[in-house]
Design a protein around this motif. Structure first.
Motif, PDB file in Angstrom:
ATOM      1  N   ALA A  19       0.435  -1.202   0.199  1.00 35.50           N
ATOM      2  CA  ALA A  19      -0.210  -0.239   0.460  1.00 35.50           C
ATOM      3  C   ALA A  19       1.048   1.116  -0.009  1.00 35.50           C
ATOM      4  CB  ALA A  19      -1.255   0.239   0.770  1.00 35.50           C
ATOM      5  N   LEU A  20       1.789   1.441   0.660  1.00 35.45           N
ATOM      6  CA  LEU A  20       2.465   1.858   0.490  1.00 35.45           C
ATOM      7  C   LEU A  20       3.302   2.693  -0.716  1.00 35.45           C
ATOM      8  CD1 LEU A  20       4.245   1.870   4.694  1.00 35.45           C
ATOM      9  CD2 LEU A  20       2.345   3.952   3.926  1.00 35.45           C
ATOM     10  N   THR A  21       3.742   1.374  -0.996  1.00 35.28           N
ATOM     11  CA  THR A  21       4.607   0.942  -2.144  1.00 35.28           C
ATOM     12  C   THR A  21       3.907   1.756  -3.320  1.00 35.28           C
ATOM     13  OG1 THR A  21       5.399  -0.531  -2.254  1.00 35.28           O
ATOM     14  CG2 THR A  21       5.383  -0.027  -4.152  1.00 35.28           C
ATOM     15  N   ALA A  22       2.212   2.342  -3.276  1.00 32.74           N
ATOM     16  CA  ALA A  22       1.370   2.664  -4.365  1.00 32.74           C
ATOM     17  C   ALA A  22       1.223   4.090  -4.158  1.00 32.74           C
ATOM     18  CB  ALA A  22      -0.278   1.696  -4.205  1.00 32.74           C
ATOM     19  N   ILE A  23       1.225   4.348  -2.714  1.00 35.09           N
ATOM     20  CA  ILE A  23       1.274   5.646  -2.515  1.00 35.09           C
ATOM     21  C   ILE A  23       2.590   6.705  -3.059  1.00 35.09           C
ATOM     22  CG2 ILE A  23       0.614   7.405  -0.431  1.00 35.09           C
ATOM     23  CD1 ILE A  23      -1.790   6.010  -1.135  1.00 35.09           C
ATOM     24  N   PHE A  24       3.892   6.272  -2.006  1.00 41.83           N
ATOM     25  CA  PHE A  24       5.510   6.856  -2.408  1.00 41.83           C
ATOM     26  C   PHE A  24       4.913   7.360  -4.168  1.00 41.83           C
ATOM     27  CE2 PHE A  24       6.386   5.345   2.547  1.00 41.83           C
ATOM     28  CZ  PHE A  24       5.554   5.696   2.220  1.00 41.83           C
ATOM     29  N   ALA A  25       4.690   5.801  -4.777  1.00 46.66           N
ATOM     30  CA  ALA A  25       5.128   5.846  -6.273  1.00 46.66           C
ATOM     31  C   ALA A  25       3.939   6.670  -7.051  1.00 46.66           C
ATOM     32  CB  ALA A  25       5.229   4.384  -6.996  1.00 46.66           C
ATOM     33  N   LYS A  26       2.984   6.645  -6.386  1.00 47.91           N
ATOM     34  CA  LYS A  26       2.215   7.575  -7.240  1.00 47.91           C
ATOM     35  C   LYS A  26       2.659   9.394  -7.274  1.00 47.91           C
ATOM     36  CE  LYS A  26      -1.177   9.477  -9.622  1.00 47.91           C
ATOM     37  NZ  LYS A  26      -1.510   9.159 -10.986  1.00 47.91           N
ATOM     38  N   ASP A  35       8.755   3.942 -16.993  1.00 53.45           N
ATOM     39  CA  ASP A  35      10.211   3.506 -16.580  1.00 53.45           C
ATOM     40  C   ASP A  35      11.293   3.938 -15.929  1.00 53.45           C
ATOM     41  OD1 ASP A  35       8.126   1.774 -18.661  1.00 53.45           O
ATOM     42  OD2 ASP A  35       9.311   2.673 -19.893  1.00 53.45           O
ATOM     43  N   LEU A  36      11.627   4.903 -16.210  1.00 54.65           N
ATOM     44  CA  LEU A  36      12.854   5.378 -15.559  1.00 54.65           C
ATOM     45  C   LEU A  36      12.464   4.853 -13.617  1.00 54.65           C
ATOM     46  CD1 LEU A  36      15.666   6.545 -14.932  1.00 54.65           C
ATOM     47  CD2 LEU A  36      14.197   9.090 -15.310  1.00 54.65           C
ATOM     48  N   ALA A  37      11.244   5.314 -13.789  1.00 48.97           N
ATOM     49  CA  ALA A  37      10.719   5.825 -11.583  1.00 48.97           C
ATOM     50  C   ALA A  37      11.222   4.494 -11.358  1.00 48.97           C
ATOM     51  CB  ALA A  37       9.439   6.086 -11.731  1.00 48.97           C
ATOM     52  N   THR A  38      10.689   2.848 -13.003  1.00 48.72           N
ATOM     53  CA  THR A  38      11.120   1.805 -12.600  1.00 48.72           C
ATOM     54  C   THR A  38      12.124   1.076 -12.543  1.00 48.72           C
ATOM     55  OG1 THR A  38       8.638   1.433 -13.344  1.00 48.72           O
ATOM     56  CG2 THR A  38       9.740  -0.267 -12.786  1.00 48.72           C
ATOM     57  N   TRP A  39      12.749   2.406 -12.800  1.00 50.85           N
ATOM     58  CA  TRP A  39      14.574   1.593 -12.817  1.00 50.85           C
ATOM     59  C   TRP A  39      14.929   1.954 -12.046  1.00 50.85           C
ATOM     60  CZ3 TRP A  39      18.323   4.979 -12.916  1.00 50.85           C
ATOM     61  CH2 TRP A  39      20.013   4.384 -13.035  1.00 50.85           C
ATOM     62  N   ILE A  40      14.657   3.316 -11.466  1.00 50.62           N
ATOM     63  CA  ILE A  40      15.062   3.632  -9.974  1.00 50.62           C
ATOM     64  C   ILE A  40      14.984   3.122  -8.571  1.00 50.62           C
ATOM     65  CG2 ILE A  40      14.662   5.742  -8.454  1.00 50.62           C
ATOM     66  CD1 ILE A  40      14.879   8.077 -11.099  1.00 50.62           C
ATOM     67  N   ARG A  41      13.463   3.233  -9.187  1.00 45.15           N
ATOM     68  CA  ARG A  41      12.712   1.912  -8.063  1.00 45.15           C
ATOM     69  C   ARG A  41      13.330   0.165  -7.740  1.00 45.15           C
ATOM     70  NH1 ARG A  41       6.458  -0.597  -7.681  1.00 45.15           N
ATOM     71  NH2 ARG A  41       6.484  -2.679  -6.014  1.00 45.15           N
ATOM     72  N   THR A  42      13.316  -0.139  -9.140  1.00 49.64           N
ATOM     73  CA  THR A  42      14.717  -0.994  -8.718  1.00 49.64           C
ATOM     74  C   THR A  42      16.133  -1.319  -7.626  1.00 49.64           C
ATOM     75  OG1 THR A  42      13.272  -2.132 -10.443  1.00 49.64           O
ATOM     76  CG2 THR A  42      15.566  -3.878 -10.418  1.00 49.64           C
ATOM     77  N   GLY A  43      16.335  -0.169  -8.217  1.00 47.45           N
ATOM     78  CA  GLY A  43      18.098   0.136  -8.087  1.00 47.45           C
ATOM     79  C   GLY A  43      17.747   0.317  -6.099  1.00 47.45           C
ATOM     80  N   VAL A  44      17.187   0.811  -6.406  1.00 46.30           N
ATOM     81  CA  VAL A  44      16.683   1.159  -4.127  1.00 46.30           C
ATOM     82  C   VAL A  44      16.542  -0.589  -4.116  1.00 46.30           C
ATOM     83  CG1 VAL A  44      15.135   1.891  -2.319  1.00 46.30           C
ATOM     84  CG2 VAL A  44      16.381   3.233  -4.513  1.00 46.30           C
TER      85      VAL A  44
END
Length: 144
Positions: A19-26, A35-44
């Motif tokens: 749930a926090l993932t959705a809120i923080f991502a949005k 797609d860049l946001a997904t890459w950053i998230r994956t790196g984290v």
């Protein structure tokens, strides 16, 4: 890892963090390609897990794992990556309160796949809960 939590406790924590993932991502998808946001998230995620494994002393030789394990972990990683790309794209186009619940339609597919491929057999009570989730996803999808 002995923490006293059961599978249910860990699953509830997973739901909280999802749930926090959705809120923080949005909130973080402003002025950035999903797609860049997904890459950053994956790196984290990669960095955090590297730190966790290091601090917990859980490193072992990955080459010692059986080929079957590697195959399914790679397939899982590819599926997770595709899911994250689609999820972030959906979040960039829709409200988190719409996207996240529809994303949970994965629960219906998971139960079907677990039934067919893993031989899992939910009880009548569990099937009822699964059907209610499906009905909720349909109601959300028909909302607009």
């Amino acid at each position: 890892m002995s923490t006293g939590l059961t599978w249910f406790g860990w699953a509830l924590l997973s739901a909280l963090f999802a749930a926090l993932t959705a809120i923080f991502a949005k909130a973080g998808l402003q002025r950035v390609d999903p797609d860049l946001a997904t890459w950053i998230r994956t790196g984290v995620v990669w960095g955090a897990l590297t730190l966790l494994l290091t601090l917990a002393g859980k490193w072992s030789d990955p080459s010692a794992l059986p080929a079957r394990t590697w195959t399914f972990l790679v397939l899982s990683g590819l599926a997770a990556g595709a899911s994250w790309l689609c999820y972030f794209r959906a979040l960039s186009l829709g409200d988190a309160s719409q996207v996240a619940p529809v994303d949970k339609a994965s629960l219906l597919l998971l139960v079907l796949f677990a039934y067919v491929f893993l031989g899992e057999r939910p009880s009548s009570r569990e099937w009822l809960g699964i059907a209610l989730i499906g009905a909720g996803v349909l109601l959300l999808g028909l909302r607009r």
